[in-house]
Design a protein around this motif. Structure first.
Motif, PDB file in Angstrom:
ATOM      1  N   ILE A 404      35.270  47.578  54.686  1.00 22.28           N
ATOM      2  CA  ILE A 404      36.672  47.802  55.024  1.00 22.28           C
ATOM      3  C   ILE A 404      37.367  46.455  54.911  1.00 22.28           C
ATOM      4  O   ILE A 404      37.149  45.556  55.723  1.00 22.28           O
ATOM      5  CB  ILE A 404      36.828  48.368  56.448  1.00 22.28           C
ATOM      6  N   ALA A 405      38.184  46.330  53.873  1.00 19.77           N
ATOM      7  CA  ALA A 405      38.811  45.037  53.600  1.00 19.77           C
ATOM      8  C   ALA A 405      39.787  45.208  52.444  1.00 19.77           C
ATOM      9  O   ALA A 405      39.719  46.201  51.717  1.00 19.77           O
ATOM     10  CB  ALA A 405      37.751  43.995  53.216  1.00 19.77           C
ATOM     11  N   PRO A 406      40.709  44.249  52.264  1.00 21.41           N
ATOM     12  CA  PRO A 406      41.527  44.286  51.051  1.00 21.41           C
ATOM     13  C   PRO A 406      40.633  44.314  49.807  1.00 21.41           C
ATOM     14  O   PRO A 406      39.629  43.595  49.735  1.00 21.41           O
ATOM     15  CB  PRO A 406      42.335  42.977  51.139  1.00 21.41           C
ATOM     16  N   HIS A 407      40.974  45.183  48.863  1.00 22.06           N
ATOM     17  CA  HIS A 407      40.233  45.315  47.606  1.00 22.06           C
ATOM     18  C   HIS A 407      38.791  45.789  47.816  1.00 22.06           C
ATOM     19  O   HIS A 407      37.901  45.482  47.019  1.00 22.06           O
ATOM     20  CB  HIS A 407      40.239  43.997  46.820  1.00 22.06           C
ATOM     21  N   ALA A 408      38.561  46.559  48.868  1.00 23.90           N
ATOM     22  CA  ALA A 408      37.219  47.086  49.128  1.00 23.90           C
ATOM     23  C   ALA A 408      36.735  47.951  47.972  1.00 23.90           C
ATOM     24  O   ALA A 408      35.538  47.989  47.673  1.00 23.90           O
ATOM     25  CB  ALA A 408      37.205  47.879  50.429  1.00 23.90           C
ATOM     26  N   GLY A 409      37.666  48.663  47.320  1.00 22.15           N
ATOM     27  CA  GLY A 409      37.278  49.494  46.181  1.00 22.15           C
ATOM     28  C   GLY A 409      36.708  48.672  45.046  1.00 22.15           C
ATOM     29  O   GLY A 409      35.774  49.103  44.365  1.00 22.15           O
ATOM     30  N   GLU A 410      37.264  47.502  44.817  1.00 22.11           N
ATOM     31  CA  GLU A 410      36.746  46.626  43.768  1.00 22.11           C
ATOM     32  C   GLU A 410      35.359  46.101  44.147  1.00 22.11           C
ATOM     33  O   GLU A 410      34.464  46.009  43.300  1.00 22.11           O
ATOM     34  CB  GLU A 410      37.701  45.445  43.548  1.00 22.11           C
TER      35      GLU A 410
END
Length: 452
Positions: A404-410
């Protein structure tokens, strides 16, 4: 027996188009019917427009951060009409690409509804019937609103949300799945007053419990009025708006009510039952490991089968169908260890088993770190990220990875490769950290926080 086509595909989404293109490119005669727009749910009413709205909604927070970092920056009112116009232009561009690529491969496209007559016949909306050696059902799913709620016709779904004439001041989102939670973050970021009802005890059912709680807390901290254990009792018109009464006895007035309480396979009226195709209770087409239905000449891929409802999975299933049926290379689509991203705010990336799923199978170790990242900590923002590994105590394999974090999808796309390959916790530990990054935490967690 001769047929008009070797393959006729019903549905112009990602899975259907990929199957049609590959088969036509191999020299087979292929027809395809799409009753709405080429590209399917993902391109026209799902992943793509939603992700563009996520981008649009993130700028106020980014501009606020830029100001805290020393930039002279400010954000004005969001121009919904301007964004909407650009969005529709982009979707039209993508639709044209889908149409052009299929046509160039040799697929004959019919822009109308098609239904199944029998094992080798489809009927177009204009009454024309086409015979075909094989039929592929790829019509996807559709959102639904429970018709047991008085006033349910006043609500809209994710199909209509991109076409609302103006940005609502106050919106109610009903549901706790990824679609509901993503739109809650989107409209909150766009400056709307967002309330979310979910009848369950926690949002994002089916995902890792610790991750669910972390995301819910961050959403609330961001200003979303999240009501758990709450459902809509009734809706009624009120001075051009909607009065909503809920299951806890409260009542509130909203400009828009968006229902995101689930999707169902889009098989009603398709004629499959009359052709002998077995359907599940929810309308899903029942298929075997090779996407074949109870009728040998009819196959199905994508969300209409209700296996793993993700666009890349539908594409993989379409490829496997083509290899199996038209190339004689029996191929089962692989549904194990599929990475996925939920574009909530904060973003969530996940692959493999949740802690709860893993501990029901075998003894595990859990490694978890939640902290304020450097970028936020520097300016006093309180957002917290989370990195979590679920590890088999016996084999040492990483069974699940949750970010869970900014740009987690990347990040999860790369982590997914390691998990899919069977990497162990020691493989992660042996990898040198990239510093300073948030993701280095994946290889720095040395002691488990608990065993289960």
């Amino acid at each position: 027996m001769s047929f008009d086509y070797d393959l006729f595909v019903i549905g112009g989404g990602s899975g259907g188009v990929r199957s049609a293109r590959l088969t036509a490119a191999d020299g087979h005669k292929v027809g395809l019917a799409e009753e709405f727009r080429m590209g399917g749910t993902c391109v026209i009413r799902g992943c793509i427009p939603k992700k563009l709205m996520v981008f649009a909604s993130s700028f106020p927070a980014e501009i606020a951060a830029a100001k805290a970092y020393g930039w002279e920056a400010s954000v004005g009112a969001f121009d919904w009409g301007r964004f909407q116009g650009e969005l529709h232009k982009e979707l039209a561009r993508l639709e044209a690409i889908y149409d052009r690529n299929a046509s160039n491969a040799g697929v004959e496209i019919f822009h109308q509804r098609a239904t199944v007559v029998d094992a080798h016949t489809v009927r177009l909306a204009d009454g024309t019937e086409k015979t075909t050696k094989h039929i592929l059902i790829a019509v996807g799913g559709t959102p639904f609103v429970p018709d047991t709620v008085p006033g349910h016709e006043l609500a809209i779904t994710s199909n209509e949300i991109f076409d609302i004439p103006e940005l609502p001041n106050k919106i109610l989102i009903v549901g706790g799945g990824y679609i509901a939670s993503e739109f809650a973050g989107i409209f909150n970021g766009l400056g709307c007053n967002v309330t979310q009802y979910y009848r369950g005890a926690q949002i994002l059912r089916g995902f890792d419990d610790e991750a669910r709680g972390h995301i819910a807390n961050e959403m609330i901290a961001n200003g979303i009025d999240l009501h758990l254990g709450t459902n809509v009792s009734s809706m009624e018109k009120h001075d051009g708006r909607i009065r909503v009464r809920n299951s806890t006895g409260g009542a509130e007035i909203f400009d828009v009510v968006l229902y995101a309480t689930g999707r169902k396979p889009h098989t009603i009226g398709l004629g499959l039952e009359n052709a002998g195709v077995n359907l599940a209770r929810n309308g899903a087409v029942e298929v075997d490991d090779y996407s074949q239905t109870s009728v040998p000449s009819i196959y199905a891929v994508g969300d209409v089968t209700d296996r793993v409802n993700l666009t890349p999975v539908a594409i993989r299933e379409g490829v496997a169908f083509h290899e199996t049926v038209f190339r004689g290379n029996a191929m089962k689509p692989d549904h194990a260890l599929i990475p996925s991203a939920v574009f909530t705010q904060p973003e969530f990336g996940t692959v493999g088993l949740s802690e709860e799923e893993a501990r029901d199978i075998e003894p595990i170790e859990v490694y978890c770190a939640a902290f304020r990242p450097m970028q936020s900590n520097f300016i006093g923002h309180k957002e917290r990220v989370m990195f979590k590994l679920v590890v088999s105590e016996q084999s040492r394999k990483v069974l699940g990875c949750h970010i869970i974090a900014p740009h987690a999808g990347e990040m999860i796309q790369i982590a997914g490769i390691a998990v899919k390959m069977g990497a162990t916790k020691e493989d992660f530990d042996a990898t040198v950290a990239v510093h300073p990054t948030m993701a280095e935490e994946l290889v720095l967690m040395k002691e488990p926080v608990r065993k289960a």
